[in-house]
Design a protein around this motif. Structure first.
Motif, PDB file in Angstrom:
ATOM      1  N   THR A  71       0.834  -1.203   0.000  1.00  0.00           N
ATOM      2  CA  THR A  71       0.000   0.000   0.000  1.00  0.00           C
ATOM      3  C   THR A  71       0.869   1.254   0.000  1.00  0.00           C
ATOM      4  O   THR A  71       0.606   2.200  -0.747  1.00  0.00           O
ATOM      5  CB  THR A  71      -0.929   0.004   1.232  1.00  0.00           C
ATOM      6  N   ALA A  72       1.910   1.249   0.837  1.00  0.00           N
ATOM      7  CA  ALA A  72       2.806   2.412   0.890  1.00  0.00           C
ATOM      8  C   ALA A  72       3.472   2.632  -0.462  1.00  0.00           C
ATOM      9  O   ALA A  72       3.623   3.773  -0.922  1.00  0.00           O
ATOM     10  CB  ALA A  72       3.857   2.221   1.983  1.00  0.00           C
ATOM     11  N   GLY A  73       3.871   1.544  -1.124  1.00  0.00           N
ATOM     12  CA  GLY A  73       4.499   1.658  -2.436  1.00  0.00           C
ATOM     13  C   GLY A  73       3.552   2.222  -3.470  1.00  0.00           C
ATOM     14  O   GLY A  73       3.937   3.041  -4.311  1.00  0.00           O
ATOM     15  N   THR A  74       2.299   1.788  -3.404  1.00  0.00           N
ATOM     16  CA  THR A  74       1.289   2.311  -4.325  1.00  0.00           C
ATOM     17  C   THR A  74       1.094   3.806  -4.101  1.00  0.00           C
ATOM     18  O   THR A  74       1.014   4.574  -5.061  1.00  0.00           O
ATOM     19  CB  THR A  74      -0.046   1.563  -4.136  1.00  0.00           C
ATOM     20  N   ILE A  75       1.049   4.207  -2.843  1.00  0.00           N
ATOM     21  CA  ILE A  75       0.913   5.636  -2.528  1.00  0.00           C
ATOM     22  C   ILE A  75       2.115   6.410  -3.061  1.00  0.00           C
ATOM     23  O   ILE A  75       1.963   7.488  -3.646  1.00  0.00           O
ATOM     24  CB  ILE A  75       0.731   5.839  -1.006  1.00  0.00           C
ATOM     25  N   ILE A  76       3.300   5.848  -2.884  1.00  0.00           N
ATOM     26  CA  ILE A  76       4.517   6.510  -3.386  1.00  0.00           C
ATOM     27  C   ILE A  76       4.443   6.669  -4.904  1.00  0.00           C
ATOM     28  O   ILE A  76       4.742   7.743  -5.441  1.00  0.00           O
ATOM     29  CB  ILE A  76       5.780   5.719  -2.978  1.00  0.00           C
ATOM     30  N   LEU A  77       4.033   5.618  -5.606  1.00  0.00           N
ATOM     31  CA  LEU A  77       3.948   5.698  -7.067  1.00  0.00           C
ATOM     32  C   LEU A  77       2.911   6.716  -7.520  1.00  0.00           C
ATOM     33  O   LEU A  77       3.136   7.453  -8.485  1.00  0.00           O
ATOM     34  CB  LEU A  77       3.649   4.319  -7.657  1.00  0.00           C
ATOM     35  N   VAL A  78       1.771   6.774  -6.829  1.00  0.00           N
ATOM     36  CA  VAL A  78       0.753   7.778  -7.177  1.00  0.00           C
ATOM     37  C   VAL A  78       1.298   9.183  -6.914  1.00  0.00           C
ATOM     38  O   VAL A  78       1.110  10.096  -7.734  1.00  0.00           O
ATOM     39  CB  VAL A  78      -0.563   7.529  -6.409  1.00  0.00           C
TER      40      VAL A  78
END
Length: 189
Positions: A71-78
């Motif tokens: 989830t944190a990685g997805t937030i970072i990518l967004v």
């Protein structure tokens, strides 16, 4: 360009007699950030020219795929996508509002003016498109489907009007490249 911006971040600007003591922290950070970005582009282009781009694609793809699993990685990518989109929007604004004139010495002619508007706005459209693509790819996340630049360009080409979009993006980037030569002649340095 990377060297010029790195020197500017340390010693100041010659065009307005701003010495290293007078240069604000914001101007230093901006110049240094641009030096890093231009350096990264130069390094990437050098790796591609040397035929070493494929290996680097796999390293980046592995990192992106790992980020998509969390989830944190997805937030970072967004957030990265939003940042890239915002940078593109700034470039569009700089072209359309003609604020790039502040970067030029004197009063360049109409051709330079038109080239600057098209170059900055076009570059902004391309950069914003990359930001949107990062966000969409993250939203549709399937880490096993992560792809490199070549595959991404092929997938864009397969879309309706994809080939046209790639040609337009190429023309915008070529226009910015031509403008860069003009900038080398007319830039405040």
């Amino acid at each position: 360009m990377a060297l010029w911006r790195a020197i500017e971040s340390v010693f100041g600007r010659a065009y307005d007699s701003t010495t290293w003591r007078d240069l604000s922290i914001t101007d230093r950070v901006k110049a240094f950030s641009l030096a890093v970005i231009y350096g990264a582009f130069a390094y990437s282009a050098g790796q591609f020219a040397a035929g070493k781009g494929d290996r680097n694609d796999f390293v980046v793809l592995g990192l992106v795929a790992e980020l998509m699993f969390t989830t944190a990685g997805t937030i970072i990518l967004v957030l990265v996508g939003l940042g890239v989109f915002t940078i593109g929007a700034y470039h569009i604004h700089k072209g359309v509002m003609r604020t790039f004139h502040a970067d030029l010495m004197g009063r360049p002619g109409l051709a330079v003016h038109v080239l600057g508007v098209v170059a900055w706005a076009g570059k902004g459209v391309v950069i914003s498109g990359v930001g949107i693509a990062v966000i969409v790819a993250t939203a549709r996340a399937a880490p096993r489907d992560a792809m490199g630049l070549d595959a991404a360009l092929r997938s864009v080409r397969a879309l309706p009007f994809g080939a046209f979009a790639l040609v337009v993006a190429g023309v915008f980037l070529i226009t910015y490249g031509i403008y860069s030569f003009v900038l080398a002649r007319h830039a405040k340095m």
